[in-house]
Design a protein around this motif. Structure first.
Motif, short mmCIF file in Angstrom:
data_model
loop_
_atom_site.label_atom_id
_atom_site.label_comp_id
_atom_site.label_asym_id
_atom_site.label_seq_id
_atom_site.Cartn_x
_atom_site.Cartn_y
_atom_site.Cartn_z
N THR A 148 0.83 -1.20 0.00
CA THR A 148 0.00 0.00 0.00
C THR A 148 0.87 1.25 0.00
N SER A 149 1.93 1.22 0.79
CA SER A 149 2.84 2.36 0.87
C SER A 149 3.48 2.66 -0.48
N LEU A 150 3.84 1.61 -1.22
CA LEU A 150 4.48 1.79 -2.53
C LEU A 150 3.46 1.89 -3.66
N GLN A 151 2.17 1.84 -3.32
CA GLN A 151 1.08 1.98 -4.29
C GLN A 151 1.16 0.92 -5.40
N LEU A 152 1.40 -0.32 -4.98
CA LEU A 152 1.43 -1.41 -5.94
C LEU A 152 0.07 -1.51 -6.63
N GLN A 153 0.09 -1.57 -7.95
CA GLN A 153 -1.13 -1.52 -8.73
C GLN A 153 -1.71 -2.91 -8.98
N SER A 154 -2.99 -2.95 -9.32
CA SER A 154 -3.64 -4.19 -9.73
C SER A 154 -3.14 -4.55 -11.14
N PRO A 155 -2.99 -5.86 -11.44
CA PRO A 155 -3.38 -7.04 -10.67
C PRO A 155 -2.33 -7.53 -9.68
N TYR A 156 -1.17 -6.86 -9.63
CA TYR A 156 -0.10 -7.29 -8.74
C TYR A 156 -0.53 -7.20 -7.27
N SER A 157 -1.25 -6.14 -6.94
CA SER A 157 -1.69 -5.97 -5.55
C SER A 157 -2.65 -7.09 -5.14
N ASN A 158 -3.46 -7.58 -6.08
CA ASN A 158 -4.38 -8.68 -5.77
C ASN A 158 -3.60 -9.95 -5.45
N HIS A 159 -2.54 -10.22 -6.21
CA HIS A 159 -1.71 -11.38 -5.95
C HIS A 159 -0.99 -11.23 -4.61
N ALA A 160 -0.57 -10.02 -4.28
CA ALA A 160 0.20 -9.80 -3.06
C ALA A 160 -0.60 -10.14 -1.80
N GLU A 161 -1.90 -10.02 -1.89
CA GLU A 161 -2.75 -10.33 -0.74
C GLU A 161 -2.87 -11.82 -0.49
N ALA A 162 -2.52 -12.63 -1.48
CA ALA A 162 -2.77 -14.07 -1.38
C ALA A 162 -1.52 -14.91 -1.19
N VAL A 163 -0.35 -14.26 -1.09
CA VAL A 163 0.90 -15.01 -1.00
C VAL A 163 1.67 -14.60 0.26
N PRO A 164 2.52 -15.51 0.80
CA PRO A 164 3.30 -15.17 1.99
C PRO A 164 4.29 -14.05 1.72
N LEU A 165 4.66 -13.33 2.76
CA LEU A 165 5.55 -12.18 2.61
C LEU A 165 6.98 -12.57 2.29
N ASP A 166 7.40 -13.78 2.68
CA ASP A 166 8.81 -14.12 2.52
C ASP A 166 9.18 -14.51 1.10
N GLY A 167 8.21 -14.75 0.22
CA GLY A 167 8.50 -14.99 -1.19
C GLY A 167 9.17 -16.33 -1.45
N ASN A 168 9.68 -16.51 -2.68
CA ASN A 168 10.29 -17.76 -3.10
C ASN A 168 11.80 -17.79 -2.87
N PHE A 169 12.46 -16.66 -3.06
CA PHE A 169 13.90 -16.55 -2.91
C PHE A 169 14.20 -15.27 -2.13
#
Length: 312
Positions: A148-169
Motif C-alpha cells: 500500500t505504501s508503494l502503491q502497488l497496482q492491480s493485478p499485482y496488488s491482488n496477488h500480493a494479498e494471497a501469498v506469503p511475505l517471505d517470497g520464493n527466494f
C-alpha cells in the motif's frame, strides 16, 4: 573466441533434452549475449550438471582472466566473487557501509518525506557475509502494508494479498545504493510502477539465462559506481504470469525490452516444474546475515545518513 555448442545451453528438462522454444541458431545467439549468469543447477544427483557463466567477455582478442581461483569448497564459482574497485571493503564493518551510503547518497534532500519513512518501517535491511559480503544487502518485507505504501497496482496488488511475505527466494540488493536513502528505495517510493519489480523479484523464480537487460547489469557490476547486479541479484520471472517479464526490467520500467516477453525465448524462461531446479549462486547458506536494522531503527539510520553522522 570459441563458439559454444548446443550442449552448453541449459535445458528445460533434467534429462539433457533440448529446450523448447527458439531454434538452436537463435538459442546460441541469445546464449552468447548472456555469457554471465548468476545461476547454477541444483546438484540433486552425481549426474546433475552445474551451470555457471563467468567469463566477463573478451577484449582486444585475448582470452579473459579467470573470474576467480576455484577452491575445493567452491565447485561452482559465482560471477560476482572477484573484488573490484566498486566493492565495499570485504572486512566491512557497519561503519564502513554507513560511510559508503553517505558518500554515495542518492537522496539529496536534508530530510526524509513521510512516505519514504513509512516504507522503511515495513522493511528490514541486513548486511551479509560470505559470498555476498561487500556487494549485496538483503531486504525483507515485514508487513503487507509495504504494498500500500508503494502503491502497488492491480493485478499485482491482488496477488500480493494471497501469498506469503517471505517470497520464493531472498531479495539480494546491490549494496552501494541499497541503503535506506539509496537509489533503489527512493525510486520505489517516488514511482509506483517500480513496485512491480519488487513484487516479481520476490515471488519469481530464476530464468535459465539472464535477459538482455540483466546481462547488461551483470557486466556493469564491474564498474566504479555499482558493486553488483542492480538493483536485484538474479533475473527472475513469475512463470506464465505477467508476460514473463523479470523483476529488474519491471523495476527499471523497461518491461517492453525484457527478452522473456518474446515467445521465441519461452524455452529459456522461468518454470516451476524444472528438474533439476535452478538455484542462484547467492543463498542464505553462503551469505549469512551479519547485522540487521528494521522498522523505526531503519528510519533513524536513514536520517543519520542524510545528516552525515552515525550513532552505530
Amino acid at each position: 573466441m570459441s563458439r559454444r555448442s548446443d550442449e552448453d545451453l541449459p535445458t528445460s528438462s533434467g534429462d539433457g533434452g533440448r529446450a523448447s522454444g527458439p531454434s538452436p541458431k537463435k538459442r546460441r545467439r541469445h546464449h552468447r549475449r548472456s555469457r554471465a549468469s548468476p545461476y547454477r543447477e541444483q546438484a540433486s544427483s552425481p549426474q546433475a550438471r552445474s551451470v555457471s557463466y563467468n567469463d566477463p567477455g573478451i577484449t582486444s582478442g585475448e582470452e579473459p582472466a579467470p573470474a576467480m581461483t576455484i577452491q575445493a569448497s567452491d565447485p561452482v564459482p559465482g560471477p560476482f566473487s572477484t573484488p573490484t574497485q566498486a566493492v565495499v571493503p570485504l572486512n566491512s564493518s557497519d561503519q564502513s557501509i554507513f560511510e559508503c551510503w553517505r558518500d554515495n547518497r542518492y537522496y539529496k534532500e536534508d530530510f526524509l518525506p513521510a512516505k519514504h519513512e513509512e516504507a522503511l518501517r515495513f522493511m528490514k535491511v541486513s548486511s551479509l557475509g560470505g559470498e555476498a559480503q561487500g556487494r549485496y544487502l538483503r531486504w525483507e518485507l515485514l508487513d503487507r502494508g509495504i504494498w500500500t505504501s508503494l502503491q502497488l497496482q492491480s493485478p499485482y496488488s491482488n496477488h500480493a494479498e494471497a501469498v506469503p511475505l517471505d517470497g520464493n527466494f531472498p531479495l539480494f540488493v546491490e549494496i552501494r545504493q541499497g541503503g535506506p536513502v539509496g537509489e533503489y528505495i527512493t525510486r520505489l517510493v517516488k514511482d509506483k510502477r517500480r513496485a512491480r519489480g519488487l513484487f516479481v523479484q520476490l515471488y519469481g523464480v530464476p530464468n535459465e539465462v539472464p535477459c538482455r537487460s540483466c546481462d547488461k547489469y551483470i557486466r556493469e557490476s564491474d564498474s566504479s559506481k555499482y558493486a553488483g547486479m542492480r538493483p536485484f541479484f538474479g533475473c527472475r520471472s513469475i512463470p506464465d504470469t505477467f508476460d514473463g517479464i523479470c523483476g529488474n526490467c519491471y523495476y527499471h520500467i523497461k518491461d517492453h525490452n525484457c527478452s522473456f516477453r518474446e515467445t521465441m525465448y519461452s524455452g529459456l524462461a522461468a518454470r516451476d516444474d524444472r528438474e533439476p531446479p535452478l538455484i542462484e549462486e547467492l543463498t542464505l547458506d553462503n551469505s549469512p546475515v551479519l547485522t540487521e536494522v528494521e522498522g523505526e531503527a531503519l528510519v533513524r539510520l536513514g536520517r543519520e545518513v542524510i545528516k552525515g553522522r552515525s550513532d552505530l
